[in-house]
Design a protein around this motif. Structure first.
Motif, short mmCIF file in Angstrom:
data_model
loop_
_atom_site.label_atom_id
_atom_site.label_comp_id
_atom_site.label_asym_id
_atom_site.label_seq_id
_atom_site.Cartn_x
_atom_site.Cartn_y
_atom_site.Cartn_z
N UNK A 10 0.29 -1.86 -13.03
CA UNK A 10 1.60 -2.35 -13.48
C UNK A 10 1.98 -3.72 -12.90
N UNK A 11 1.33 -4.13 -11.81
CA UNK A 11 1.76 -5.34 -11.10
C UNK A 11 0.61 -6.31 -10.85
N UNK A 12 0.97 -7.56 -10.63
CA UNK A 12 -0.03 -8.60 -10.36
C UNK A 12 -0.37 -8.68 -8.88
N UNK A 13 0.52 -8.23 -8.00
CA UNK A 13 0.19 -8.25 -6.58
C UNK A 13 -0.79 -7.12 -6.26
N UNK A 14 -1.51 -7.27 -5.15
CA UNK A 14 -2.56 -6.33 -4.78
C UNK A 14 -1.97 -5.04 -4.22
N UNK A 15 -2.52 -3.90 -4.64
CA UNK A 15 -2.06 -2.59 -4.17
C UNK A 15 -3.25 -1.79 -3.66
N UNK A 16 -3.10 -1.24 -2.47
CA UNK A 16 -4.13 -0.42 -1.85
C UNK A 16 -3.59 0.97 -1.54
N UNK A 17 -4.49 1.88 -1.22
CA UNK A 17 -4.10 3.21 -0.75
C UNK A 17 -4.57 3.35 0.70
N UNK A 18 -3.70 3.88 1.56
CA UNK A 18 -4.08 4.12 2.95
C UNK A 18 -3.11 5.11 3.57
N UNK A 19 -3.42 5.53 4.78
CA UNK A 19 -2.60 6.51 5.49
C UNK A 19 -1.94 5.82 6.68
N UNK A 20 -0.66 5.52 6.56
CA UNK A 20 0.06 4.78 7.59
C UNK A 20 0.02 5.48 8.94
N UNK A 21 -0.08 6.79 8.95
CA UNK A 21 -0.04 7.55 10.20
C UNK A 21 -1.39 7.63 10.90
N UNK A 22 -2.47 7.17 10.25
CA UNK A 22 -3.82 7.28 10.80
C UNK A 22 -4.37 5.87 11.05
N UNK B 231 0.83 -1.20 0.00
CA UNK B 231 0.00 0.00 0.00
C UNK B 231 0.86 1.25 0.00
N UNK B 232 0.28 2.30 -0.53
CA UNK B 232 0.94 3.58 -0.64
C UNK B 232 -0.04 4.67 -0.21
#
Length: 292
Positions: A42-54, A29-30
Motif C-alpha cells: 500500500x505504501x512507497x516507504x519500506x516496511x519490514x517485519x520484526x519483533x520489537x521485544x527480541x 516495521x510491524x
C-alpha cells in the motif's frame, strides 16, 4: 532525515505517510509478516517485519540497514496485560536504544500516567504516578527515553477517521455515562498527533523532554454526550456506576497542551466537536463501522 518507525498502527502508519511525503527516508516495521506485506503493497516507504521485544531478532532484521537519525517507538501492546506491556514498551525501548545508539529516540506514551482524580489541570511538571502496573511500566519507559536524550509524547485519547469509541457507542445507542458524568475526557485527533510528532522529530533542539499531546478542550463525559445528543438529535445516554477497573486506572484530570503550543503546534481540531463538524471523513467512517 532517515527515520525508523516501530509500530505502524493508527498513528505510526499515518506519520510514516506524512514524513515520506515531506521527503524524509522512512522505514517502518510491524510485528506481523502478513501486516508488513500488506502495508508494503500500500505504501512507497519500506516496511519490514520484526519483533520489537527480541533484540536478536531485531538485530538480524536491521543488519543491512544504514544508520537512522530518528527512531520512533509507537508500537502497541494490543490487549495484553503487564507482561506484554513490559515486553513491548520497556524492553522495546531498551532494544531500540541498544541497536540504534546514534539515533534520537521518540516514544509515544499516554496521558494515563497522570493519576490525578480531582479534576485538576496537569502539565508536564505535574506528578505522574499511575496506580496500575501497566501505567508504571509506561513511566519506566519514559524515564529510559528521557535519560537517553530522547523525547516522550504523552498522547491523550486517540481518535480520528475509523476510530472513536465515544462517537461509535453514541451512534450505536450503547453509550453510557459513568456516575454523574463529571469525569474529564482528554482527546487528540490522529492528524494533530501526526503533526505534533513530526514537529518534534524535525526539531534539532528538542531533546530529553516530555510533551503532552492533547487538544485544547478537555470536557466532561456528560458535556461530550450532551453535545452529541443535540447535534445528532438523539437522547442522552443512561448513567451507570463508575468503571474503576480500567487497565490504566480511573483518572479525572484536565491535560494541558501549553508546552506543545509553545513549540508552534496548532491543532486543526481544537475540540472533539470541531472534528465532528469539520473532518469530512470522521463521521462517515464511524458510521461505516456500524455496518461492518
Amino acid at each position: 532525515m532517515r527515520v525508523l518507525i516501530a509500530g505502524l498502527g493508527f498513528v505510526g502508519e499515518s506519520l510514516a505517510r506524512h514524513l515520506h511525503a515531506q521527503g524524509h527516508e522512512v522505514v517502518g516495521f510491524t510485528h506481523s509478516a502478513e501486516s508488513a506485506a500488506r502495508l508494503q503493497a500500500e505504501h512507497e516507504f519500506k516496511v519490514l517485519a520484526s519483533d520489537l521485544s527480541d533484540r536478536e531478532v531485531m538485530r538480524a532484521s536491521f543488519a543491512k540497514e544504514a544508520p537512522f537519525d530518528r527512531v520512533l517507538h509507537c508500537a502497541s501492546s494490543g490487549r495484553g496485560g503487564a507482561e506484554r506491556y513490559d515486553a513491548v514498551y520497556r524492553r522495546g525501548a531498551e532494544n531500540l536504544l541498544a541497536l540504534f545508539p546514534t539515533a534520537k529516540l521518540y516514544y509515544t506514551s499516554s496521558t494515563s500516567v497522570y493519576g490525578q482524580t480531582d479534576g485538576s489541570l496537569v502539565d508536564e511538571r505535574s506528578l505522574a504516578e499511575p496506580d496500575r502496573e501497566t501505567g508504571r511500566i509506561l513511566r519506566t519507559t519514559e524515564d529510559l527515553v528521557v535519560a537517553s536524550g530522547g523525547v516522550v509524547a504523552r498522547l491523550a485519547g486517540i481518535y480520528g477517521p475509523g476510530r472513536s469509541f465515544i462517537l461509535l457507542k453514541f451512534l450505536q445507542k450503547t453509550a453510557t455515562i459513568e456516575g454523574d458524568g463529571g469525569r474529564y475526557i482528554n482527546q487528540a485527533h490522529q492528524a494533530d498527533i501526526v503533526i505534533a510528532l513530526a514537529m518534534m522529530m524535525e526539531s534539532e533542539t528538542v531533546q530529553g523532554e516530555i510533551f503532552n499531546v492533547a487538544d485544547s478542550s478537555p470536557q466532561t463525559q456528560r458535556e461530550a454526550y450532551a453535545w452529541l445528543a443535540e447535534h445528532f438529535g438523539g437522547a442522552l445516554p443512561p448513567c451507570v456506576p463508575k468503571d474503576l477497573n480500567r487497565k490504566r486506572g480511573w483518572t479525572h484530570k484536565r491535560v494541558c497542551n501549553a508546552k506543545l503550543l509553545g513549540l508552534g503546534w496548532q491543532p486543526a481540531y481544537p475540540s472533539f466537536q470541531d472534528a465532528v463538524v469539520s473532518d469530512p471523513e470522521f463521521v462517515p467512517s464511524i458510521r461505516a463501522l456500524m455496518d461492518a
